[in-house]
Design an enzyme around this catalytic site. Structure first.
Site, PDB file in Angstrom:
ATOM      1  N   LEU A   1       0.813  -1.218   0.000  1.00 26.79           N
ATOM      2  CA  LEU A   1       0.000   0.000   0.000  1.00 26.79           C
ATOM      3  C   LEU A   1       0.844   1.264   0.000  1.00 26.79           C
ATOM      4  O   LEU A   1       0.329   2.351   0.282  1.00 26.79           O
ATOM      5  CB  LEU A   1      -0.927   0.002   1.225  1.00 26.79           C
TER       6      LEU A   1
ATOM      7  N   GLY B   1       1.496   1.306   4.245  1.00 29.18           N
ATOM      8  CA  GLY B   1       1.860   0.014   4.815  1.00 29.18           C
ATOM      9  C   GLY B   1       1.509  -1.136   3.898  1.00 29.18           C
ATOM     10  O   GLY B   1       1.747  -1.095   2.692  1.00 29.18           O
TER      11      GLY B   1
ATOM     12  N   ASP C   1      10.868  -4.573  -3.922  1.00 27.55           N
ATOM     13  CA  ASP C   1      11.793  -5.704  -3.778  1.00 27.55           C
ATOM     14  C   ASP C   1      12.255  -5.824  -2.326  1.00 27.55           C
ATOM     15  O   ASP C   1      12.363  -6.930  -1.786  1.00 27.55           O
ATOM     16  CB  ASP C   1      12.999  -5.529  -4.703  1.00 27.55           C
TER      17      ASP C   1
END
Length: 327
Positions: free
Chosen positions: A237, A241, A273
């Site tokens: 998000l 978060g 990543d």
């Protein structure tokens, strides 16, 4: 790192895809106006592999590089990072992929230009994976990038996920959408959704999930994959978060874990990543999903505060310091 040890032992984690040599601008501005660059490694799959190796996992890297200076640079750099490169093949007929990256201002995404058409990694095929001992594998990390490179790499993705599943290893899948690499959006959506539901943990960003499933809310995006066989869906998000929805001990759980505040964003590339590194490492270490999302948010936040795709990925000591600082 003892490379002879790698030859005698099979990796516990495998990642595969395209590592590229990257030339990063030393100053801001349009790429055509930049005179000086410095060399780095690029590739979402590679970033995750490096991050997990820095945290002490034995990570195997499956790919191809060209028989050229960039390929030799990648092989040395990835080996120095602790990756097991016994499955990194040299292709004498195709060159190593290359990417140029601008220096971004503030928190904007930096401009990038890729030179990867017909690259060595795009020639990856099932035969390149024949030497892998899947019986020793704990985890496979897959993304949506290899399936986009060629029909052969798409077949490899299907093969790797099937072999890992049959061996009892866990599988994570990050869509890592690259629309420009696909024939069209429908092919991209159908192919990636078919692969995603073969994974245990699906890791889309919110915008990726919306594009792939046609649903808007995180709950509906997650249910799209859960209903088709995934064990858990973890949705990134951004600063807000991450969202978890999955079945744990026979019960459906869902919740949001707040993001880590960041005062200054230097480079957004690699944040997802870093998130994957945190999530996968924590789950493999036996942490709860909530704890894993917290670590994922933490490493993702650290990644955006450092210039470079994988330079912000911590080693074990750095992660421990980061975690203690936030307690």
């Amino acid at each position: 790192m003892n490379k002879s040890h790698f030859r005698k032992n099979s990796p516990e984690i495998i990642a595969f895809g395209e590592a590229m040599a990257m030339l990063v601008a030393d100053e801001t501005g349009a790429l055509e106006c930049v005179d000086h660059f410095h060399r780095r490694v690029a590739g979402a799959d590679t970033n995750v592999a490096i991050g997990l190796a820095r945290l002490g996992f034995h990570v195997g890297w499956l790919s191809r590089v060209g028989d050229d200076s960039f390929g030799r640079y990648l092989r040395k750099t990835l080996g120095d990072e602790g990756l097991d490169c016994q499955f990194l093949h040299t292709d004498p007929l195709h060159s190593t992929g290359l990417v140029f990256k601008a220096r971004a201002n503030h928190s904007e995404d930096p401009a990038v230009e890729y030179y990867r058409r017909n690259s060595a990694a795009s020639q990856l095929c099932i035969e390149d994976a024949k030497g892998i001992d899947f019986s020793q594998l704990r985890h496979l990390h897959a993304t949506g990038i290899p399936p986009a490179l060629s029909s052969a790499t798409c077949e490899l993705s299907e093969y790797m996920m099937a072999k890992a599943r049959n061996a009892g290893a866990s599988i994570s899948f990050d869509p890592n959408l690259r629309p420009s690499l696909w024939k069209n959006e429908n092919v991209m959506r159908e192919t990636l959704n078919t692969l995603a539901v073969k994974a245990d943990w699906v890791l889309p960003g919110l915008s990726e999930g919306r594009l792939l499933t046609g649903h808007e809310r995180p709950e509906a995006i997650a249910d799209f994959y859960l209903d088709r066989g995934a064990r858990a869906v973890i949705i990134k998000l951004g600063p807000q978060g991450s969202y978890y929805r999955g079945v744990l001990n026979g019960q459906l759980e869902s919740y949001t874990v707040e993001g880590i505040p960041v005062t200054r964003v230097l480079d957004t590339v690699g944040a997802g990543d870093g998130f994957a590194v945190g999530l996968i490492s924590a789950l493999l270490e036996g942490f709860t999903p909530s704890e894993a999302l917290h670590r994922a948010n933490l490493i993702g936040a650290r990644a955006v505060q450092v210039i470079g795709d994988m330079e912000g990925l911590p080693n074990s000591d750095q992660l421990k310091d980061l975690t203690q600082h936030l307690i």
